[in-house]
Design a protein around this motif. Sequence first.
Motif, PDB file in Angstrom:
ATOM      1  N   ILE A 107      -1.037  18.311  -0.335  1.00  0.00           N
ATOM      2  CA  ILE A 107      -2.099  18.939  -0.795  1.00  0.00           C
ATOM      3  C   ILE A 107      -2.895  17.537  -1.531  1.00  0.00           C
ATOM      4  CG2 ILE A 107      -3.135  20.262  -2.786  1.00  0.00           C
ATOM      5  CD1 ILE A 107      -0.290  21.954  -2.489  1.00  0.00           C
ATOM      6  N   LEU A 108      -4.285  17.612  -1.349  1.00  0.00           N
ATOM      7  CA  LEU A 108      -5.266  16.535  -1.705  1.00  0.00           C
ATOM      8  C   LEU A 108      -4.488  15.106  -1.622  1.00  0.00           C
ATOM      9  CD1 LEU A 108      -6.783  18.064  -4.723  1.00  0.00           C
ATOM     10  CD2 LEU A 108      -7.944  18.048  -2.771  1.00  0.00           C
ATOM     11  N   VAL A 109      -4.004  14.807  -0.520  1.00  0.00           N
ATOM     12  CA  VAL A 109      -3.259  13.494  -0.369  1.00  0.00           C
ATOM     13  C   VAL A 109      -4.213  12.384  -0.782  1.00  0.00           C
ATOM     14  CG1 VAL A 109      -2.058  11.971   0.998  1.00  0.00           C
ATOM     15  CG2 VAL A 109      -1.557  14.531   1.168  1.00  0.00           C
ATOM     16  N   ASP A 110      -5.177  12.428  -0.123  1.00  0.00           N
ATOM     17  CA  ASP A 110      -6.195  11.099  -0.117  1.00  0.00           C
ATOM     18  C   ASP A 110      -6.555  10.847  -1.370  1.00  0.00           C
ATOM     19  OD1 ASP A 110      -5.986  10.835   2.473  1.00  0.00           O
ATOM     20  OD2 ASP A 110      -8.053  11.448   3.005  1.00  0.00           O
ATOM     21  N   GLU A 111      -7.063  12.105  -2.385  1.00  0.00           N
ATOM     22  CA  GLU A 111      -7.577  11.977  -3.630  1.00  0.00           C
ATOM     23  C   GLU A 111      -6.394  11.596  -4.813  1.00  0.00           C
ATOM     24  OE1 GLU A 111      -8.237  14.511  -1.606  1.00  0.00           O
ATOM     25  OE2 GLU A 111     -10.226  14.754  -1.591  1.00  0.00           O
ATOM     26  N   LEU A 112      -5.282  12.302  -4.495  1.00  0.00           N
ATOM     27  CA  LEU A 112      -4.213  12.169  -5.352  1.00  0.00           C
ATOM     28  C   LEU A 112      -3.448  10.696  -5.230  1.00  0.00           C
ATOM     29  CD1 LEU A 112      -2.434  15.605  -5.667  1.00  0.00           C
ATOM     30  CD2 LEU A 112      -4.278  14.385  -7.350  1.00  0.00           C
ATOM     31  N   LEU A 113      -3.467  10.098  -4.096  1.00  0.00           N
ATOM     32  CA  LEU A 113      -2.994   8.621  -3.855  1.00  0.00           C
ATOM     33  C   LEU A 113      -3.675   7.893  -4.663  1.00  0.00           C
ATOM     34  CD1 LEU A 113      -1.638   8.599  -0.169  1.00  0.00           C
ATOM     35  CD2 LEU A 113      -0.384   8.475  -2.195  1.00  0.00           C
TER      36      LEU A 113
ATOM     37  N   CYS B 182       8.819   9.616   0.302  1.00  0.00           N
ATOM     38  CA  CYS B 182       7.450  10.639   0.262  1.00  0.00           C
ATOM     39  C   CYS B 182       6.403   9.426   0.914  1.00  0.00           C
ATOM     40  CB  CYS B 182       7.003  11.084  -0.984  1.00  0.00           C
ATOM     41  SG  CYS B 182       5.721  11.990  -0.957  1.00  0.00           S
ATOM     42  N   LEU B 183       6.098   8.456   0.405  1.00  0.00           N
ATOM     43  CA  LEU B 183       5.148   7.307   0.633  1.00  0.00           C
ATOM     44  C   LEU B 183       5.433   7.000   1.910  1.00  0.00           C
ATOM     45  CD1 LEU B 183       4.891   5.534  -2.899  1.00  0.00           C
ATOM     46  CD2 LEU B 183       3.200   7.473  -1.882  1.00  0.00           C
ATOM     47  N   LEU B 184       6.679   6.645   2.500  1.00  0.00           N
ATOM     48  CA  LEU B 184       6.847   6.184   3.716  1.00  0.00           C
ATOM     49  C   LEU B 184       6.546   7.097   4.642  1.00  0.00           C
ATOM     50  CD1 LEU B 184      10.168   4.073   3.338  1.00  0.00           C
ATOM     51  CD2 LEU B 184       8.094   3.171   3.997  1.00  0.00           C
ATOM     52  N   SER B 185       6.737   8.459   4.390  1.00  0.00           N
ATOM     53  CA  SER B 185       6.276   9.519   5.337  1.00  0.00           C
ATOM     54  C   SER B 185       4.985   9.742   5.729  1.00  0.00           C
ATOM     55  CB  SER B 185       7.239  10.985   5.021  1.00  0.00           C
ATOM     56  OG  SER B 185       6.374  11.249   3.677  1.00  0.00           O
ATOM     57  N   ILE B 186       4.315   9.522   4.536  1.00  0.00           N
ATOM     58  CA  ILE B 186       2.711   9.585   4.548  1.00  0.00           C
ATOM     59  C   ILE B 186       2.346   8.794   5.411  1.00  0.00           C
ATOM     60  CG2 ILE B 186       0.590   9.389   3.394  1.00  0.00           C
ATOM     61  CD1 ILE B 186       2.077  10.776   0.887  1.00  0.00           C
ATOM     62  N   ILE B 187       2.757   7.214   5.382  1.00  0.00           N
ATOM     63  CA  ILE B 187       2.226   6.139   6.169  1.00  0.00           C
ATOM     64  C   ILE B 187       2.525   6.584   7.723  1.00  0.00           C
ATOM     65  CG2 ILE B 187       2.740   3.613   6.695  1.00  0.00           C
ATOM     66  CD1 ILE B 187       3.211   3.222   3.901  1.00  0.00           C
TER      67      ILE B 187
ATOM     68  N   ASP C  90      -6.751   5.152   6.701  1.00  0.00           N
ATOM     69  CA  ASP C  90      -6.258   3.916   6.277  1.00  0.00           C
ATOM     70  C   ASP C  90      -6.129   3.645   4.808  1.00  0.00           C
ATOM     71  OD1 ASP C  90      -6.274   3.149   8.965  1.00  0.00           O
ATOM     72  OD2 ASP C  90      -8.210   2.393   9.045  1.00  0.00           O
ATOM     73  N   LYS C  91      -7.141   4.264   3.996  1.00  0.00           N
ATOM     74  CA  LYS C  91      -7.158   3.963   2.641  1.00  0.00           C
ATOM     75  C   LYS C  91      -5.873   4.676   2.070  1.00  0.00           C
ATOM     76  CE  LYS C  91     -10.808   1.686   1.137  1.00  0.00           C
ATOM     77  NZ  LYS C  91     -10.665   0.649   0.673  1.00  0.00           N
ATOM     78  N   SER C  92      -5.580   5.752   2.777  1.00  0.00           N
ATOM     79  CA  SER C  92      -4.354   6.331   1.877  1.00  0.00           C
ATOM     80  C   SER C  92      -3.077   5.575   2.243  1.00  0.00           C
ATOM     81  CB  SER C  92      -3.924   7.946   2.480  1.00  0.00           C
ATOM     82  OG  SER C  92      -5.095   8.641   1.938  1.00  0.00           O
ATOM     83  N   LYS C  93      -2.969   4.905   3.464  1.00  0.00           N
ATOM     84  CA  LYS C  93      -2.079   4.129   3.758  1.00  0.00           C
ATOM     85  C   LYS C  93      -1.826   3.037   2.864  1.00  0.00           C
ATOM     86  CE  LYS C  93      -1.541   5.623   8.564  1.00  0.00           C
ATOM     87  NZ  LYS C  93      -1.589   5.343  10.017  1.00  0.00           N
ATOM     88  N   GLU C  94      -3.058   2.200   2.497  1.00  0.00           N
ATOM     89  CA  GLU C  94      -3.166   1.310   1.722  1.00  0.00           C
ATOM     90  C   GLU C  94      -2.535   1.613   0.390  1.00  0.00           C
ATOM     91  OE1 GLU C  94      -6.951  -1.014  -0.583  1.00  0.00           O
ATOM     92  OE2 GLU C  94      -7.196  -1.094   1.652  1.00  0.00           O
TER      93      GLU C  94
ATOM     94  N   THR D 196      -5.180  -2.125   6.681  1.00  0.00           N
ATOM     95  CA  THR D 196      -6.485  -2.731   6.182  1.00  0.00           C
ATOM     96  C   THR D 196      -5.969  -4.190   5.620  1.00  0.00           C
ATOM     97  OG1 THR D 196      -6.039  -2.002   3.987  1.00  0.00           O
ATOM     98  CG2 THR D 196      -7.214  -0.645   5.349  1.00  0.00           C
ATOM     99  N   THR D 197      -6.779  -5.064   5.216  1.00  0.00           N
ATOM    100  CA  THR D 197      -6.315  -6.502   5.020  1.00  0.00           C
ATOM    101  C   THR D 197      -5.346  -6.422   4.009  1.00  0.00           C
ATOM    102  OG1 THR D 197      -8.555  -7.009   5.738  1.00  0.00           O
ATOM    103  CG2 THR D 197      -7.297  -8.727   4.208  1.00  0.00           C
ATOM    104  N   ARG D 198      -5.656  -5.398   3.022  1.00  0.00           N
ATOM    105  CA  ARG D 198      -5.063  -5.481   1.712  1.00  0.00           C
ATOM    106  C   ARG D 198      -3.432  -4.829   2.143  1.00  0.00           C
ATOM    107  NH1 ARG D 198      -4.740  -1.561  -3.124  1.00  0.00           N
ATOM    108  NH2 ARG D 198      -3.901  -2.539  -4.739  1.00  0.00           N
TER     109      ARG D 198
END
Length: 434
Positions: free
Chosen positions: A327-333, A357-362, A368-372, A410-412
Amino acid sequence: MAESSRRLAADELKRELQIRVNCIVEDADYSIEDTDEAMHCLSALKDLKLRATPPPEYVCPLSHQLMKDPVVLASGRTYDRPFIEKWLNEGNRTCPETKEVLPNSDLIPNLLMRKLNSLWCNDHGIELPDKDHGVFPESDRHHFNSLLEILSSNHDVPEKIKAAKLVRILTKRFPPLRAFFEGDSVAVTKLLHPLMSGNVNDHPKLQEDLITTVMNISLHDANKKLVATNPVVIPLLVESLKFGTLETRSNSAAALCTLSSLESNKCIIMKAGALEPLVKLLDEGPLLAMKDAAAAIVSLGVVKENRSIAVFEGAVKVIMKKITDRILVDELLVLLAMLSSYDKPIEQMVKLDAVSCLLSIIKEDTSDKSKEHCIAILHTLCYNDRTRLQEMSRDESVNGTIANLALNGTTRAKRKAKEIVERIDKYFSGVQTS
């Protein structure tokens, strides 16, 4: 670009800038990319500002806005018709700028200036409204003031409910009317008078309309300080966050988010105890309310003290529950990355199984921003915790998730992922030789 789109673009740039500046200030290992991105955001904001700011000669000296219906006064000076008419209707017989006495009150359309304004708007992608669009006639201003008088007087509640609904509609449909409050702090107090006695939610519809009106007028930049420093406003917004309909709570959060864009307001909002009900709304609210609450917490979180309060109020647990449910993954990350800058939230994330949890999202097809943000949080989690590093290494030996991000992120994200992979190699190398 329409004004609403321009504002949304500016808000998005400001949020990204806050995140990048936070990385630079608090991460000793910040990257060149962080500084480049921060400068890019500043440059883009500057460009938006320049594009939206007309030349001084195109601006009415009274309204300080682009003239929609420029007219020439007998003094030879040009003004926007509704504002100079208001000046003359108030009994003034001098030129506002030169102070010279006017031989007459004739107003002659300045067709050349109208044409120049139109060309400037076309060149900058701005729609010049019709000369009557957005103009709030003086008679309607008197009507609006009479509505505020109803709200601040001893009229019956049904009359106040009708007045509140009209005020809400007018401040939404006529953005220039929001400036009505700019020079009159008493007007804000009049607006909220019905909520100042008894329980704030005694009359839910009345409360909803008045709080939504506060949100509307807060969109006007010149109102932000005046509204937030009025001693009744922020406490009532916080109370309405706690006790009100879902729409009232959501609009309270949106108003606080808008007001907190002014740096000096962040401390006022924090001291009023806004973070606890914002976290609760993030937990309990429907999607739109959660978005408003998350945006408000991110905006307030630019101040480090506010981040610690948000963590104390349980923000990490709420965020982990939501992103686990996708739920709202991009915003909450974005918010989780902002909060993960010191030990307490990191300890909480570890207990809540953040690594898996974070590995599963990646692994998923997320942005790309969420993965970053995910890899940056994972980098923080494993930095001084070999147990978490070992957990990542087990997943990495099967899936190669982090190594893949080190090549394709992304670069970062690449930099953070590469450092984790290097630490995993070092860790296992150490185990094999010991």
